[in-house]
Structure formats: structure tokens, C-alpha cells
Motif scaffolding. Structure first.
Motif, mmCIF file in Angstrom:
data_model
loop_
_atom_site.group_PDB
_atom_site.id
_atom_site.type_symbol
_atom_site.label_atom_id
_atom_site.label_comp_id
_atom_site.label_asym_id
_atom_site.label_seq_id
_atom_site.Cartn_x
_atom_site.Cartn_y
_atom_site.Cartn_z
ATOM 1 N N GLU A 28 2.046 -2.587 -12.008
ATOM 2 C CA GLU A 28 1.734 -1.252 -12.541
ATOM 3 C C GLU A 28 0.951 -0.420 -11.529
ATOM 4 O O GLU A 28 0.030 0.321 -11.872
ATOM 5 C CB GLU A 28 0.981 -1.379 -13.865
ATOM 6 C CG GLU A 28 1.806 -2.094 -14.934
ATOM 7 C CD GLU A 28 1.085 -2.240 -16.257
ATOM 8 O OE1 GLU A 28 -0.129 -1.931 -16.308
ATOM 9 O OE2 GLU A 28 1.724 -2.675 -17.235
ATOM 10 N N ASP A 29 1.343 -0.560 -10.272
ATOM 11 C CA ASP A 29 0.725 0.192 -9.187
ATOM 12 C C ASP A 29 1.604 1.412 -8.899
ATOM 13 O O ASP A 29 2.739 1.262 -8.426
ATOM 14 C CB ASP A 29 0.618 -0.689 -7.945
ATOM 15 C CG ASP A 29 -0.049 0.010 -6.771
ATOM 16 O OD1 ASP A 29 -0.313 1.232 -6.870
ATOM 17 O OD2 ASP A 29 -0.288 -0.668 -5.751
ATOM 18 N N PRO A 30 1.124 2.619 -9.145
ATOM 19 C CA PRO A 30 1.945 3.808 -8.912
ATOM 20 C C PRO A 30 2.385 3.957 -7.463
ATOM 21 O O PRO A 30 3.404 4.597 -7.183
ATOM 22 C CB PRO A 30 1.035 4.958 -9.340
ATOM 23 C CG PRO A 30 -0.352 4.419 -9.315
ATOM 24 C CD PRO A 30 -0.220 2.980 -9.668
ATOM 25 N N ASN A 31 1.629 3.324 -6.541
ATOM 26 C CA ASN A 31 2.005 3.413 -5.135
ATOM 27 C C ASN A 31 3.264 2.613 -4.817
ATOM 28 O O ASN A 31 3.877 2.802 -3.763
ATOM 29 C CB ASN A 31 0.852 2.923 -4.257
ATOM 30 C CG ASN A 31 -0.341 3.857 -4.311
ATOM 31 O OD1 ASN A 31 -0.198 5.071 -4.349
ATOM 32 N ND2 ASN A 31 -1.528 3.277 -4.331
ATOM 33 N N THR A 53 8.077 -0.746 -8.426
ATOM 34 C CA THR A 53 7.032 -1.311 -9.274
ATOM 35 C C THR A 53 7.554 -2.350 -10.250
ATOM 36 O O THR A 53 6.841 -3.249 -10.647
ATOM 37 C CB THR A 53 6.314 -0.184 -10.052
ATOM 38 O OG1 THR A 53 5.169 -0.733 -10.715
ATOM 39 C CG2 THR A 53 7.225 0.431 -11.111
#
Length: 325
Positions: free
Chosen positions: A90-93, A98
Motif C-alpha cells: 500500500e505504498d503510493p510510490n 503496488t
């Protein structure tokens, strides 16, 4: 504590593996610290975690372990540390990458995240949490081997692989003249014996050590299954308990005759299998950890093994003999 080689490697690991999935979710940090200290004092040197553990906060379990390491006292040096990669952090980067899966891009990024959270510069055993059906083994072995060469990872393992996945992974590794997989983490217990058909024979043939997760079948093989305490894991398995009540009652009676707890007999049964390196124990309290240590010293007689096989029948012979000539 007793020790065994992990697969065909020279690495010695304890016959009980400390699972940490409860840390940060069902076990607060102070108790997690006590559990890890007690495990290390008892000779348990094999710790397993995953980057996705931590309940609502993915990575929180690794953070807890990292803060425990940071206390010093040779904690990090004495632990054979295993973690996993595959899930959605759940890392937007990560952008479109993801979602759960494996790629060279994701493996490098997520290993960096695990190292930071764990406050260490290397991982002894880095495991694929699930098979990746889109990436090629050329891609996966290329990135994993580079991590080994860099010294950030010592060994590569898998989890939830089928027998043929293990065979394919090792064939591809052999073609590249590299070690390949050293371990497979798989669901296995008296109530889940399907791995005996394909996974365990494949692992043994290819020199892969098997580490059993859910060795007590989600608490069904624990002492509270037939009379679950409020809030216990088995209290949420009422339908499963009723479906297997006759088996569980026979099992409880046998364990009473042996003078051993249901949970420790279940662990001892796994330890008696030459294909198994260790079961993963996931204590929520220090008391649960200390109770589980007894399993290493239990020797089940041939008659007891026969009776356990009658109570919990396996699939028969390994494949294909189990369903062919």
C-alpha cells in the motif's frame, strides 16, 4: 534446543521457528520483546516474518523486530532472520506496481523497505511469499542472485509453491549454475496433509527444507479447541470444530494418554517427518512460547504414529502412487 541444516545448505537453524505474525496485531510490542528474548535464550535462532505483517499497518511487525534488534546485546548477530516479499505494501510510490506480485523492480524496492524497518543491512533468508505467474524465472533469478552477490541476502526461499513450482525453480537455477531455493514454507499439519502428495517429495528430491506454517491448523489442534476460551483463536472456528469433533476428541484422548498437550503432540508429529526443517510457532504470549519448547523433546513411538495416522488419515502414498499404479 536442537538444530538441523536448512535444506542442503550448511546453515544450522533451530527445530522450532519463531513466527512473528501476531506482533503488533495480537501482541503488543513489550510482550513481543519478551517473547523474542525468551526464544533466543531458549536457543531458538530461526525467526520468520514478512513485510506485509502488522495488521492495519503493513510493515509494523518488521518495525517491532527492528526496534528489538536496536537494543543491541548481539540480538541481531544471533538470529537467522527470514522475511518475505510479494504482497501489496500500500505504498503510493509503487504506482501500478503496488498490487501483489513479483518483479525485479518490486523485489529491490521492497527489500530496501524491509532492511530499513528491520534496522539491519542483510537478510539471511529472503522468501517469495507466493508464486509469481507473470514474471519469468530469468527475471527473478537475475535479481535474487544479484542480491546474494551484493551480500544483502544470503539465501532464497519460497512459500506456498506447488511441487512442480519447486522443480521448475530448481531446474532454472541449475541452468544458471546457482544454488536456487533452499527452503519452502508450506501449510502442513495433521489436518492438512495434502503436501505429502507432491510438495514434500519434490522438496526432498531437490534438497529444499520445508518449514510448516499453521502447524496446529489455526488452533484446531490446540488444547482449547474443544472448549475454546473467549477471544482465543479457536473460539472463531466453531463450524470447523464441530465438523471435526470426533477426530479432535480421539486426538485429545490420545494426548491425555501420552501425558502431553495437544499442541505439542501436533508439533512433535511434524518434527518426526524427515522432510521438515521446522514448524513455525506463533506465540501471542511468552507463556505460549515456553510451553511449545517442550515439543522438541517429545519422541512419538511407532504405535503412536500409527494411531495418529488413523485419526487423521493422510492422502496415502506420494504422487503418482496415491492415485495411479
Amino acid at each position: 534446543m536442537k538444530y538441523v541444516n536448512l535444506g542442503r545448505t550448511g546453515l544450522k537453524v533451530s527445530r522450532l521457528c519463531l513466527g512473528t505474525m501476531n506482533f503488533g496485531q495480537n501482541t503488543e510490542e513489550k510482550e513481543a520483546f519478551r517473547i523474542m528474548d525468551a526464544a533466543l535464550d531458549a536457543g531458538v535462532n530461526f525467526f520468520d516474518t514478512a513485510n506485509g505483517y502488522g495488521g492495519e499497518k503493513r510493515g509494523f511487525t518488521e518495525e517491532i523486530i527492528g526496534r528489538w534488534f536496536a537494543q543491541g546485546g548481539s540480538r541481531r548477530e544471533r538470529v537467522v532472520l527470514a522475511t518475505k516479499v510479494y504482497g501489496n505494501m500500500e505504498d503510493p510510490n509503487d504506482g501500478p506496481n503496488t498490487e501483489s506480485g513479483l518483479s525485479a523492480y518490486k523485489i529491490r524496492r521492497h527489500l530496501a523497505g524491509s532492511l530499513k524497518r528491520l534496522q539491519t543491512d542483510h537478510i539471511e533468508l529472503y522468501q517469495m511469499h507466493h508464486i509469481e505467474r507473470n514474471a519469468t524465472w530469468d527475471e527473478l533469478w537475475e535479481v535474487f542472485q544479484s542480491l546474494v552477490q551484493q551480500g544483502t541476502v544470503d539465501y532464497i526461499g519460497s512459500s506456498n509453491f506447488a511441487g512442480w513450482h519447486l522443480a521448475l525453480a530448481q531446474a532454472e537455477a541449475k541452468a544458471r549454475h546457482i544454488l536456487g531455493l533452499v527452503s519452502e514454507q508450506h501449510k502442513y499439519s495433521l489436518l492438512c496433509r495434502e503436501p505429502e502428495l507432491e510438495v514434500l517429495p519434490s522438496a526432498q528430491h531437490h534438497g529444499i527444507g520445508v518449514v510448516a506454517w499453521s502447524p496446529l491448523a489455526g488452533g484446531l489442534l490446540g488444547g482449547n479447541a474443544l472448549n475454546p476460551q473467549k477471544g482465543s483463536r479457536s473460539s472463531h472456528e466453531s463450524n470447523a470444530i464441530e465438523a471435526k469433533r470426533t477426530q479432535l476428541e480421539r486426538y485429545a484422548a490420545l494426548c491425555a494418554e501420552l501425558g502431553e498437550s495437544e499442541s505439542n503432540v501436533g508439533l512433535a508429529w511434524i518434527l518426526a517427518n524427515p522432510a521438515l526443517t521446522a514448524p513455525i510457532i506463533g506465540p501471542r504470549t511468552q507463556e505460549q512460547l515456553e510451553n511449545a519448547l517442550r515439543a522438541v523433546d517429545i519422541v512419538l513411538t511407532e504405535d503412536t504414529m500409527v494411531e495418529l495416522n488413523q485419526i487423521f488419515p493422510g492422502p496415502g502414498k506420494p504422487a503418482p502412487e496415491a492415485y495411479a499404479w
